[in-house]
Enzyme design. Structure first.
Site, short mmCIF file in Angstrom:
data_model
loop_
_atom_site.label_atom_id
_atom_site.label_comp_id
_atom_site.label_asym_id
_atom_site.label_seq_id
_atom_site.Cartn_x
_atom_site.Cartn_y
_atom_site.Cartn_z
N ASN A 114 1.28 10.97 1.65
CA ASN A 114 2.71 11.31 1.80
C ASN A 114 2.98 12.81 1.95
O ASN A 114 3.99 13.20 2.53
CB ASN A 114 3.54 10.70 0.67
CG ASN A 114 3.12 11.17 -0.70
OD1 ASN A 114 1.95 11.43 -0.93
ND2 ASN A 114 4.06 11.29 -1.60
N GLY A 187 -3.00 9.75 -5.98
CA GLY A 187 -2.74 8.47 -5.35
C GLY A 187 -2.13 7.48 -6.33
O GLY A 187 -1.54 7.88 -7.34
N SER A 188 -2.34 6.20 -6.06
CA SER A 188 -1.70 5.17 -6.87
C SER A 188 -2.44 4.96 -8.20
O SER A 188 -3.63 5.29 -8.33
CB SER A 188 -1.71 3.86 -6.09
OG SER A 188 -3.05 3.49 -5.82
N GLU A 209 -3.66 12.36 -10.61
CA GLU A 209 -2.23 12.58 -10.34
C GLU A 209 -1.70 11.29 -9.71
O GLU A 209 -1.94 11.03 -8.53
CB GLU A 209 -2.06 13.77 -9.38
CG GLU A 209 -2.50 15.10 -9.95
CD GLU A 209 -1.52 15.67 -10.98
OE1 GLU A 209 -0.35 15.25 -10.99
OE2 GLU A 209 -1.93 16.53 -11.77
N CYS A 243 5.98 10.99 -4.93
CA CYS A 243 5.61 10.47 -6.26
C CYS A 243 6.66 10.79 -7.31
O CYS A 243 6.82 10.05 -8.26
CB CYS A 243 4.27 11.08 -6.68
SG CYS A 243 4.26 12.87 -6.62
N GLU A 332 6.86 0.74 -8.59
CA GLU A 332 7.28 1.97 -7.91
C GLU A 332 7.77 1.62 -6.50
O GLU A 332 7.11 0.87 -5.78
CB GLU A 332 6.07 2.91 -7.82
CG GLU A 332 6.37 4.24 -7.16
CD GLU A 332 5.13 5.13 -7.05
OE1 GLU A 332 4.00 4.64 -7.26
OE2 GLU A 332 5.30 6.32 -6.75
#
Ligand code: NAD
Length: 456
Positions: A114, A187-188, A209, A243, A332
């Site tokens: 992103n 990432g996720s 993160e 995020c 999310e």
């Protein structure tokens, strides 16, 4: 060169300390700065090709913020890299104590799509500044930017200092099986667990993160005009694919109607009812994510917005009436859909938020110091803002990171240097005096002295 050969080549270079002297680290940072400023148009262009991010937004978030961080490191690095003297202790008197900071060696940085440049380069600044070599793994979802980053890094850096491995799951899994000295993953939460499991096999330290559902709480005394403006600004930037975007609004029920009305005004001022993907508004990254968001939208009670276009992967900023059990409140969102849930008391807010996974960010809109302290002191979240969204990432003095399922460790500014260094403690003792008091043989007379000296 295979992936394994590349990593071995870098490990050898880190043993030869090719990026260890501070002046070399600074040269590497300057080189990265040149890469960004020389290639502004190419970088913003490739991100626009991947998912239609408007040029100004790409320039601000992918180039300007990163250059600013490089300058911050260039200014402070010599000081950070110096050994730190610590106070003496009665147990070690006479001696001096220092903490040296050494690079981990060869580090792996895995990015999300992103912010395809920012999310690789921001941690990279810390890695270079701390004296490491690095392998970057861009996200395959922003494929044009991944290819461009690969080309540019190859052009500006030697492979033994910095290299890119492009690819998806298979390539990342392969990288994760190699003996890196540190892994920094963005990432996720789902993939974060995969990364941490792989790292545990080799006891490699990690910074994770990750994401989560970040609330924007709007209290009854909030300035409604500013709250609506700043929440929608945070939600529409990158079409909500951030995020730390406000995932949902938690609003005091007395001001819900006012927030809805202000939202309509704000969006018509921002976009003049003309959303142009690639010019003033960002596309959804791909059809999988587009379809996922449309499924959520179809099961929701839309208050305003709700239009979409699959051909250009456009979804209008949409306000959704929701409660805690709604589908859209379970995961999310990562898109421009904004559910709104009401509350009556701050106790309810605290209880609801603390019974869910701790979010990466939290935003609170209020004029009350008491409410502010109550939330900060009693609710668990990575970091956040009062009367603002997202901007806590813009200050290098503020560490950025999550808690629990939203991540572990932090970075930005000095914390990026720390995230890629390990502390090495050194105690230095003079050879004189050398009283025999601590050496065997030990007797009751010595015990008497030990008690006198150490326990007062
Ligand atoms: P993702 O977890 O799907 O992918 C991230 C990286 O992991 C990519 O490079 C990808 O190639 C790799 N990957 C994917 N599946 C893998 C697997 N099975 N094994 C090994 N590697 C794998 O995340 P994404 O879709 O790129 O980004 C969105 C997520 O990232 C959101 O949850 C968002 O909140 C989070 N995010 C967090 C931050 C932050 O700074 N905390 C920033 C941006 C995005």
């Amino acid at each position: 060169m295979t992936i394994e050969e590349l990593v071995q080549y870098q490990i050898k270079a880190s043993q030869d300390q090719i990026n260890r002297p501070v002046e070399k680290r600074k040269a590497a940072l300057k080189n990265l700065r040149n890469l960004l400023t020389d290639n502004e148009e190419k970088i913003c262009g490739s991100i626009a090709e991947d998912f239609g991010k408007p040029y100004i937004e790409a320039y601000l978030t992918e180039i300007a913020t990163v250059v600013h961080e490089i300058d911050f490191h260039l200014k402070n690095l010599s000081r950070w890299a110096k050994p730190e003297q610590v106070r003496n202790s009665i147990f070690t008197f006479p001696s001096s104590g220092s903490v040296y900071r050494e690079p981990f060696g060869t580090v792996l940085i895995i990015g999300a799509w992103n912010y395809p440049v920012h999310l690789l380069f921001m941690p990279l600044i810390g890695a270079l500044s701390a004296g490491n070599n690095a392998v970057l793994k861009p996200s395959e979802l922003a494929k044009n930017t991944s290819a461009l980053v690969n080309d540019l890094i190859e052009k500006y850096f030697s492979k033994n200092l910095l290299a890119v491995v492009e690819g998806a799951v298979e390539e990342t899994q392969q990288l994760l099986s190699l003996p890196f000295d540190k892994i920094f993953f963005t990432g996720s939460t789902r993939v974060g667990k995969i990364v941490m499991k792989a790292a545990a096999e080799q006891l490699i330290p990690v910074t994770l993160e990750l994401g989560g559902k970040s609330p924007a709480i709007v209290h009854s005394d909030a300035n409604m005009e500013v709250s609506a403006k700043r929440i929608w600004w945070g939600k529409t930037m990158n079409a909500g694919q951030i995020c730390v975007a406000p995932d949902f609004v938690l609003i005091h029920e007395s001001v819900k109607e006012s927030f809805i009305e202000q939202g309509k005004i704000v969006l018509s001022e921002f976009y003049r009812n003309d959303y142009l993907t690639g010019q003033n508004y960002t596309q959804i990254i791909n059809l999988d994510h587009f379809d996922r968001l449309i499924r959520l939208l179809d099961h929701s009670d839309v208050l305003f917005g709700g239009t979409s276009n699959r051909d250009n992967r456009f979804i209008e900023p949409t306000l959704i009436d929701a409660d805690w059990d709604s589908d859209i409140m379970q995961e999310e969102i990562f898109g421009p859909l904004l559910p709104i849930v009401t509350y009556n008391s701050m106790d309810e807010v605290q209880h609801r938020l603390n019974s869910r996974p701790s979010p990466l960010a939290l935003y609170l809109f209020t004029e009350s110091r008491e409410v502010e302290e109550m939330i900060i002191q009693n609710v668990s979240f990575g970091g956040g803002c009062i009367n603002e969204t997202i901007s806590h990432l813009g200050n290098p003095g503020l560490p950025f990171g999550g808690v629990g399922l939203s991540g572990m460790g932090s970075y930005h500014g000095k914390r990026s240097f720390d995230a890629f260094s390990r502390e090495k403690s050194i105690l230095k003792k003079p050879t004189w005096p050398d009283p025999d008091f601590r050496y065997p043989p030990l007797d009751s007379n010595k015990l008497k002295w030990i008690k006198k000296l150490f326990i007062r």
